[in-house]
Write an enzyme that holds these catalytic residues in place. Structure first.
Site, PDB file in Angstrom:
ATOM      1  N   HIS A  53      -7.256  -2.302 -11.000  1.00 18.92           N
ATOM      2  CA  HIS A  53      -7.058  -0.861 -11.190  1.00 18.92           C
ATOM      3  C   HIS A  53      -5.688  -0.464 -10.676  1.00 18.92           C
ATOM      4  O   HIS A  53      -4.988  -1.269 -10.060  1.00 18.92           O
ATOM      5  CB  HIS A  53      -8.178  -0.049 -10.528  1.00 18.92           C
ATOM      6  CG  HIS A  53      -8.211  -0.114  -9.044  1.00 18.92           C
ATOM      7  ND1 HIS A  53      -8.546  -1.249  -8.331  1.00 18.92           N
ATOM      8  CD2 HIS A  53      -7.938   0.833  -8.098  1.00 18.92           C
ATOM      9  CE1 HIS A  53      -8.500  -1.001  -7.037  1.00 18.92           C
ATOM     10  NE2 HIS A  53      -8.126   0.260  -6.863  1.00 18.92           N
ATOM     11  N   HIS A  55      -4.265   1.477  -8.394  1.00 15.20           N
ATOM     12  CA  HIS A  55      -3.817   1.919  -7.065  1.00 15.20           C
ATOM     13  C   HIS A  55      -2.716   1.021  -6.512  1.00 15.20           C
ATOM     14  O   HIS A  55      -2.717  -0.197  -6.728  1.00 15.20           O
ATOM     15  CB  HIS A  55      -5.004   1.972  -6.093  1.00 15.20           C
ATOM     16  CG  HIS A  55      -5.909   3.140  -6.358  1.00 15.20           C
ATOM     17  ND1 HIS A  55      -7.209   3.190  -5.929  1.00 15.20           N
ATOM     18  CD2 HIS A  55      -5.679   4.316  -7.022  1.00 15.20           C
ATOM     19  CE1 HIS A  55      -7.746   4.349  -6.314  1.00 15.20           C
ATOM     20  NE2 HIS A  55      -6.847   5.033  -6.977  1.00 15.20           N
ATOM     21  N   ASP A  57      -1.979  -0.187  -3.616  1.00 18.27           N
ATOM     22  CA  ASP A  57      -2.281  -1.342  -2.756  1.00 18.27           C
ATOM     23  C   ASP A  57      -2.805  -2.530  -3.554  1.00 18.27           C
ATOM     24  O   ASP A  57      -3.033  -3.606  -3.003  1.00 18.27           O
ATOM     25  CB  ASP A  57      -3.261  -0.958  -1.617  1.00 18.27           C
ATOM     26  CG  ASP A  57      -4.623  -0.507  -2.109  1.00 18.27           C
ATOM     27  OD1 ASP A  57      -4.685   0.347  -3.019  1.00 18.27           O
ATOM     28  OD2 ASP A  57      -5.645  -1.016  -1.602  1.00 18.27           O
ATOM     29  N   HIS A  58      -2.945  -2.350  -4.879  1.00 18.72           N
ATOM     30  CA  HIS A  58      -3.386  -3.453  -5.749  1.00 18.72           C
ATOM     31  C   HIS A  58      -2.299  -3.902  -6.723  1.00 18.72           C
ATOM     32  O   HIS A  58      -2.355  -5.022  -7.225  1.00 18.72           O
ATOM     33  CB  HIS A  58      -4.649  -3.041  -6.518  1.00 18.72           C
ATOM     34  CG  HIS A  58      -5.801  -2.744  -5.601  1.00 18.72           C
ATOM     35  ND1 HIS A  58      -6.922  -3.533  -5.531  1.00 18.72           N
ATOM     36  CD2 HIS A  58      -5.978  -1.775  -4.675  1.00 18.72           C
ATOM     37  CE1 HIS A  58      -7.740  -3.045  -4.610  1.00 18.72           C
ATOM     38  NE2 HIS A  58      -7.191  -1.972  -4.078  1.00 18.72           N
ATOM     39  N   HIS A 111     -14.539   4.233  -9.118  1.00 19.47           N
ATOM     40  CA  HIS A 111     -13.420   4.325  -8.161  1.00 19.47           C
ATOM     41  C   HIS A 111     -12.194   4.894  -8.882  1.00 19.47           C
ATOM     42  O   HIS A 111     -11.586   5.857  -8.431  1.00 19.47           O
ATOM     43  CB  HIS A 111     -13.152   2.937  -7.592  1.00 19.47           C
ATOM     44  CG  HIS A 111     -12.034   2.869  -6.606  1.00 19.47           C
ATOM     45  ND1 HIS A 111     -12.096   3.448  -5.365  1.00 19.47           N
ATOM     46  CD2 HIS A 111     -10.814   2.275  -6.683  1.00 19.47           C
ATOM     47  CE1 HIS A 111     -10.958   3.218  -4.712  1.00 19.47           C
ATOM     48  NE2 HIS A 111     -10.168   2.517  -5.496  1.00 19.47           N
ATOM     49  N   ASP A 128     -12.051  -2.620  -6.125  1.00 16.14           N
ATOM     50  CA  ASP A 128     -12.572  -1.624  -5.188  1.00 16.14           C
ATOM     51  C   ASP A 128     -13.862  -0.977  -5.707  1.00 16.14           C
ATOM     52  O   ASP A 128     -14.162   0.165  -5.364  1.00 16.14           O
ATOM     53  CB  ASP A 128     -11.532  -0.514  -4.944  1.00 16.14           C
ATOM     54  CG  ASP A 128     -10.393  -0.970  -4.041  1.00 16.14           C
ATOM     55  OD1 ASP A 128     -10.450  -2.096  -3.526  1.00 16.14           O
ATOM     56  OD2 ASP A 128      -9.448  -0.177  -3.868  1.00 16.14           O
ATOM     57  N   HIS A 166     -11.208  -5.452  -0.027  1.00 18.33           N
ATOM     58  CA  HIS A 166     -10.953  -4.889   1.312  1.00 18.33           C
ATOM     59  C   HIS A 166     -11.947  -5.442   2.334  1.00 18.33           C
ATOM     60  O   HIS A 166     -13.115  -5.685   2.009  1.00 18.33           O
ATOM     61  CB  HIS A 166     -11.067  -3.360   1.318  1.00 18.33           C
ATOM     62  CG  HIS A 166      -9.944  -2.679   0.605  1.00 18.33           C
ATOM     63  ND1 HIS A 166      -8.742  -2.391   1.215  1.00 18.33           N
ATOM     64  CD2 HIS A 166      -9.832  -2.236  -0.674  1.00 18.33           C
ATOM     65  CE1 HIS A 166      -7.940  -1.782   0.353  1.00 18.33           C
ATOM     66  NE2 HIS A 166      -8.574  -1.670  -0.809  1.00 18.33           N
TER      67      HIS A 166
HETATM   68 FE    FE Z   1      -7.773  -0.626  -2.602  1.00 19.01          FE
HETATM   69 ZN    ZN Z   2      -8.321   1.404  -4.978  1.00 18.30          ZN
END
Ligand code: FE
Ligand code: ZN
Length: 250
Positions: A53, A55, A57-58, A111, A128, A166
């Site tokens: 996805h 985001h 942090d990915h 998410h 996530d 995570h």
């Molecule tokens: Fe994340």
């Molecule tokens: Zn995420």
């Protein structure tokens, strides 16, 4: 033989790496440097990047990894990305010859609306969407969408390994125990995870079977959960919605 291991990133992210001593595939590389360091140390060539996805942090490491390697990127056709990628849709399968593995794509809105997971028999890279003893926050989707997505995952074979992105397991267990304080599997799991974390080991991968026993978001039909929430007559979606709301405040 394929090896699958987590590369720790930021404070609690895992970038899962699959490799066969020669080629490596990484899932959701938010941080490029830890991936480049791991590739160099192990003498591996990055062949593909899988994205679940949008985001940061990915995906934050993708541009740098593309400037250092000739990896291909697979990502959700339901989301927009600034980097070159192969868009994939629900039910689609694709084969990665470098590691001799195929993946099937699952669309799991909740998410984010375009969130996808990558599945190969026995292995689920779920981003996530599902965490151990928990689930992702609803940034874009509705509770009904996330609930349906988690149901899809709950129907996978019980021995499927679950590679979450995570390390939220201990906090999720603490929350789960507030709702289901007498769940013995959950109490045992808390002890087990505490031992792993004391040894600085990842609590992941989990498995579908483990999650069905401990994860309140997959247990919304259970009377113990309904009683724990003081909602004895609520349907499973109402239970899910309440659990998610409480977890946000926990
Ligand atoms: Fe994340
Ligand atoms: Zn995420």
């Amino acid at each position: 033989m394929l090896k699958i291991s987590p590369i720790a990133a930021f404070t609690d992210n895992y970038i899962w790496m699959l490799h066969n001593q020669q080629y490596a595939v990484v899932v959701d590389p938010g941080d490029p440097q830890v991936v480049l360091d791991t590739l160099a140390k192990q003498g591996l060539t990055l062949s593909q990047i899988l994205i679940t996805h949008h985001h940061q942090d990915h995906i934050g490491g993708v541009a740098t990894l593309l400037s250092h390697t000739s990896a291909q990127v697979y990502a959700s056709a339901y989301e927009q990305y600034a980097f070159n990628h192969i868009p994939v849709t629900h039910g689609q399968s694709f084969y990665l010859p470098e590691i001799d593995w195929a993946f099937e794509v699952m669309h799991l809105p909740g998410h984010t609306l375009g969130h996808i997971a990558y599945y190969n028999v026995g292995h689920l890279f779920c981003g996530d969407t599902l965490f151990s003893a928990g689930c992702g926050r609803l940034f874009e989707g509705t509770p009904a969408q996330m609930f349906a997505s988690l149901r899809q995952l709950a129907q996978l074979p019980p021995d499927t390994k679950v590679y979450c992105t995570h390390e939220y397991t201990e906090k999720n267990i603490q929350f789960a125990l507030t709702v289901e304080p007498n769940n013995q599997a959950l109490k045992d799991y808390q002890t087990h995870v505490a031992q792993l974390r004391q040894q600085q080991q990842a609590s992941l991968p989990s498995s579908i079977q483990q999650e069905l026993a401990v994860n309140p978001f997959l247990r919304c039909e259970q009377n113990t959960i309904k009683q724990g929430l003081n909602m004895p007559n609520a349907d499973a979606l109402k239970i899910f919605t309440e659990l998610r709301a409480r977890r946000n405040l926990f």
